[in-house]
Design an enzyme around this catalytic site. Structure first.
Site, mmCIF file in Angstrom:
data_model
loop_
_atom_site.group_PDB
_atom_site.id
_atom_site.type_symbol
_atom_site.label_atom_id
_atom_site.label_comp_id
_atom_site.label_asym_id
_atom_site.label_seq_id
_atom_site.Cartn_x
_atom_site.Cartn_y
_atom_site.Cartn_z
ATOM 1 N N LYS A 241 1.156 -1.494 0.088
ATOM 2 C CA LYS A 241 0.416 -0.150 -0.245
ATOM 3 C C LYS A 241 1.068 1.052 -0.197
ATOM 4 O O LYS A 241 1.357 1.493 0.926
ATOM 5 C CB LYS A 241 -0.760 0.415 1.271
ATOM 6 C CG LYS A 241 -2.278 1.080 1.620
ATOM 7 C CD LYS A 241 -2.149 2.108 2.294
ATOM 8 C CE LYS A 241 -1.797 2.945 2.517
ATOM 9 N NZ LYS A 241 -1.780 4.152 2.108
ATOM 10 N N GLU B 152 9.766 2.401 10.370
ATOM 11 C CA GLU B 152 10.824 3.673 10.707
ATOM 12 C C GLU B 152 10.114 4.347 10.468
ATOM 13 O O GLU B 152 9.226 4.701 9.426
ATOM 14 C CB GLU B 152 11.851 2.871 8.583
ATOM 15 C CG GLU B 152 12.560 1.949 9.077
ATOM 16 C CD GLU B 152 14.149 2.316 10.084
ATOM 17 O OE1 GLU B 152 13.970 3.441 10.168
ATOM 18 O OE2 GLU B 152 13.774 1.147 10.397
ATOM 19 N N CYS C 191 13.718 11.314 5.833
ATOM 20 C CA CYS C 191 13.754 11.442 7.230
ATOM 21 C C CYS C 191 15.019 11.711 7.710
ATOM 22 O O CYS C 191 14.918 11.868 9.065
ATOM 23 C CB CYS C 191 13.354 9.664 7.483
ATOM 24 S SG CYS C 191 14.401 8.758 6.541
ATOM 25 N N GLU D 284 9.901 17.243 14.108
ATOM 26 C CA GLU D 284 10.362 16.975 13.295
ATOM 27 C C GLU D 284 9.068 17.860 11.703
ATOM 28 O O GLU D 284 8.100 17.973 12.685
ATOM 29 C CB GLU D 284 10.052 15.329 12.599
ATOM 30 C CG GLU D 284 10.270 15.153 11.239
ATOM 31 C CD GLU D 284 9.657 13.944 10.755
ATOM 32 O OE1 GLU D 284 9.396 13.461 10.766
ATOM 33 O OE2 GLU D 284 10.956 13.791 10.251
HETATM 34 P P1 NAP Z 1 2.588 9.206 7.028
HETATM 35 O O1 NAP Z 1 1.470 9.550 6.995
HETATM 36 O O2 NAP Z 1 2.641 8.254 8.625
HETATM 37 O O3 NAP Z 1 2.191 7.976 6.349
HETATM 38 C C1 NAP Z 1 3.101 6.436 6.291
HETATM 39 C C2 NAP Z 1 1.444 5.932 5.487
HETATM 40 O O4 NAP Z 1 0.731 4.992 5.588
HETATM 41 C C3 NAP Z 1 1.002 5.739 4.279
HETATM 42 O O5 NAP Z 1 1.178 5.131 3.452
HETATM 43 C C4 NAP Z 1 -0.644 6.328 4.901
HETATM 44 O O6 NAP Z 1 -1.285 6.394 3.907
HETATM 45 C C5 NAP Z 1 -0.446 4.784 6.120
HETATM 46 N N1 NAP Z 1 -0.991 5.106 7.333
HETATM 47 C C6 NAP Z 1 -2.021 6.658 7.467
HETATM 48 N N2 NAP Z 1 -2.640 5.713 8.697
HETATM 49 C C7 NAP Z 1 -2.448 5.089 8.871
HETATM 50 C C8 NAP Z 1 -3.577 3.130 9.424
HETATM 51 N N3 NAP Z 1 -3.850 3.876 9.791
HETATM 52 N N4 NAP Z 1 -2.926 2.988 8.696
HETATM 53 C C9 NAP Z 1 -2.753 1.521 8.174
HETATM 54 N N5 NAP Z 1 -1.598 3.515 7.400
HETATM 55 C C10 NAP Z 1 -1.737 3.946 7.707
HETATM 56 O O7 NAP Z 1 3.656 9.623 6.677
HETATM 57 P P2 NAP Z 1 4.110 10.400 5.729
HETATM 58 O O8 NAP Z 1 3.777 11.780 5.493
HETATM 59 O O9 NAP Z 1 3.694 9.616 4.440
HETATM 60 O O10 NAP Z 1 6.236 10.473 5.245
HETATM 61 C C11 NAP Z 1 6.661 11.247 5.978
HETATM 62 C C12 NAP Z 1 7.031 10.955 7.132
HETATM 63 O O11 NAP Z 1 7.847 9.638 7.221
HETATM 64 C C13 NAP Z 1 7.944 11.606 7.675
HETATM 65 O O12 NAP Z 1 7.730 11.347 8.992
HETATM 66 C C14 NAP Z 1 9.261 10.794 7.349
HETATM 67 O O13 NAP Z 1 10.077 10.891 8.865
HETATM 68 C C15 NAP Z 1 8.994 9.857 7.783
HETATM 69 N N6 NAP Z 1 10.141 9.002 6.986
HETATM 70 C C16 NAP Z 1 11.093 7.669 7.666
HETATM 71 C C17 NAP Z 1 12.396 6.947 6.701
HETATM 72 C C18 NAP Z 1 12.244 6.373 7.626
HETATM 73 O O14 NAP Z 1 13.557 5.367 7.112
HETATM 74 N N7 NAP Z 1 12.961 6.121 8.973
HETATM 75 C C19 NAP Z 1 12.471 7.180 5.495
HETATM 76 C C20 NAP Z 1 10.978 8.155 4.782
HETATM 77 C C21 NAP Z 1 9.782 8.930 6.092
HETATM 78 P P3 NAP Z 1 -2.048 7.714 3.521
HETATM 79 O O15 NAP Z 1 -1.477 7.372 2.131
HETATM 80 O O16 NAP Z 1 -3.643 7.672 3.560
HETATM 81 O O17 NAP Z 1 -1.341 9.257 4.216
#
Ligand code: NAP
Length: 475
Positions: free
Chosen positions: A172, A247, A281, A377
């Site tokens: 997904k 992550e 990130c 962040e």
């Molecule tokens: P996010 O809002 O947490 O979303 C990540 C994924 O989770 C999306 O596919 C999202 O779907 C899904 N999701 C949301 N709610 C969910 C639920 N209740 N159950 C299951 N899945 C759910 O994060 P983002 O805004 O896409 O990405 C930014 C974040 O990612 C930042 O905090 C960044 O630091 C982190 N990041 C970390 C790494 C690492 O390796 N540490 C790498 C890259 C990014 P939707 O598409 O509907 O939102």
């Protein structure tokens, strides 16, 4: 307008709804209409994956190698076209987009090799006449939930090891950037991946993602995204007895010591803080600078940042592409205002006219590590500059955070570089290099609030995507 469907059991299927994939450099440019699935689509994908699992898990490693190598070759042959798609849907510059696509191809190639290298151990038992074997087995059906900021590399760095070690996959991707994920599904199908082994269910996290986390037919979840979502998913997976890997975010420190080479330090900080529009990130969002070099460093940083060209991701002259969408831009602007309220001297951070979400990189000078703008962040092109007295204060400040993904130091002192490498509380440490920008064949991940579970990438990825089985045999 082109319509893109989900891939379930080898068939392209429409969803209950569609999402428009919009170019953040030019919001009038619509890339396509992408299916949004629902809980029933997840159920169908799980059934297809469970049906396919015995065949894939039992297939010769040569079969798995060939599929992954086929995907690698197809991605690398199309790197310019896919890089353009990536830059159009996510907004990183074309050079960064092509670079990320190449990385995805290299990851598939690396794990094609890993499929042939999955070894175990034969150990002498302490009991006479008994043989002990330690072997690895696939987990079963693995759910992959990915963010928007690396729309091809992150899905691939999860899917490639999952498939290499004999698992079936349901991916997904982020609702905001489904284009590259759809291409991965199409490429794997074209490369001969059997029906049901790799399934794509696009849609919202609150429906598709939530169903994946709760579905009893999914054995493990690998998640990358925000801390808030990750923690919620982690708790649910624990309760359901699913293996889980998370992550999440970062607030990565880059320490600049008095003895640093200024050119190296400014280059590493500008790259680490602002490239990819700060939407990494591993971005350097806290620049921790010792007293003796602080003013000279800040002058040079201000000048280098002001010279960055912000614009359309596809324009070859652009160095900083747009912010990914209006919601993220609003968040960035709230933090720029907050930094000002907290007493920082803010340079940049203003929006620019244009058909996209353009924002100039922002420097929050005079910041302290206790400010909210230094602790939370932001995930945008914003960096706090924190003045400290000496190396000891710099190290303590670097570690004073709930996160622990990446940490960097710019210094010409071997003593300080070695000490920092050992004592930085982070999964990855960079010396005279930006905190962001990693190799594809070595472990990636953090500690503290940034990560949970085994490392991703490189041969360490097998720790998550396999079970270990110990067998005792009396022949
Ligand atoms: P996010 O809002 O947490 O979303 C990540 C994924 O989770 C999306 O596919 C999202 O779907 C899904 N999701 C949301 N709610 C969910 C639920 N209740 N159950 C299951 N899945 C759910 O994060 P983002 O805004 O896409 O990405 C930014 C974040 O990612 C930042 O905090 C960044 O630091 C982190 N990041 C970390 C790494 C690492 O390796 N540490 C790498 C890259 C990014 P939707 O598409 O509907 O939102």
């Amino acid at each position: 307008m082109a319509a893109f469907h989900n891939l379930i059991g080898g068939e392209w299927l429409a969803g209950i709804d569609t999402a428009l994939n919009i170019n953040p450099s030019d919001t009038a440019d619509i890339i396509g209409q992408y299916a949004r699935g629902d809980a029933a689509a997840v159920d169908a994908a799980v059934q297809a994956a469970r049906t396919a699992f015995p065949g894939w898990a039992g297939a010769s490693p040569q079969v798995r190698h060939d599929v992954l190598e086929g995907a690698a070759a197809r991605i690398l042959a199309r790197k310019d076209e896919l890089g353009r798609l990536l830059s159009r849907e996510e907004g990183k510059t074309l050079a960064e987009g092509i670079g990320e696509v190449m990385r995805a191809g290299q990851i598939f190639r690396f794990f094609a090799g890993e499929a042939l290298r999955l070894t175990g151990d034969a150990v002498q038992s302490v009991r006479p006449g008994v043989e002990v074997l330690v072997e690895r087995e696939p987990l079963g059906v693995v759910g992959l939930i990915t963010p928007w900021n690396f729309p091809i590399a992150i899905p691939v760095w999860k899917a490639a090891p999952a498939l290499a070690y004999g698992n079936c996959v349901i991916l997904k991707p982020a609702d905001l950037t489904p284009g590259c994920a759809w291409e991965i599904a199409s490429i794997l199908k074209d490369a001969g991946c059997p029906d049901g082994v790799f399934n794509l269910v696009m849609g919202r996290g609150s429906t598709v993602g939530a169903r994946m986390v709760e579905h009893p037919g999914i054995d493990a979840i690998s998640f990358t995204g925000s801390v808030a979502t990750g923690r919620r998913i982690g708790v649910q997976c624990m309760e359901a007895g699913k293996k889980v890997q998370m992550e999440m975010g970062g607030k990565n420190p880059m320490v600049v010591l008095d003895d640093a080479d200024l050119d190296v330090a400014v280059g590493a900080c500008v790259n680490g803080a602002f490239f990819s529009t700060g939407q990494r990130c591993t971005a350097s969002s806290r620049l921790i600078v010792t007293d003796g070099i602080h003013d000279a460093f800040l002058d040079r940083l201000n000048a280098a940042t002001a010279a960055l060209r912000v614009g359309d991701a596809l324009d070859p002259a652009t160095q900083i592409g747009p912010v990914v969408d209006q919601g993220q831009l609003d968040q960035n602007l709230r933090y720029v205002a907050l930094a000002r309220e907290e007493g920082c001297e803010v340079r940049g951070g203003e929006t620019l006219d244009g058909p996209g979400y353009f924002q100039r990189p922002a420097i929050f000078a005079g910041a302290t590590n206790s400010m909210r703008s230094s602790r939370e962040e932001i995930f945008g092109p914003c960096a706090s500059v924190i003045r400290v007295a000496d190396y000891d204060a710099a190290l303590a400040t670097a570690n004073d955070t709930e996160f622990g993904l990446s940490a960097g130091i710019c210094t010409t002192s071997l003593k300080h570089a070695s000490h920092f490498r050992r004592h930085a509380q982070a999964g990855m440490v960079m010396v005279n290099l930006p905190t962001a920008g990693v190799d594809y064949h070595v472990p990636f991940g953090g500690r503290k609030g940034s990560s949970h579970g085994p490392r991703e990438q490189g041969s360490h990825a097998r720790e998550f995507y396999t079970h270990v089985k110990t067998s005792y045999v009396a022949p």
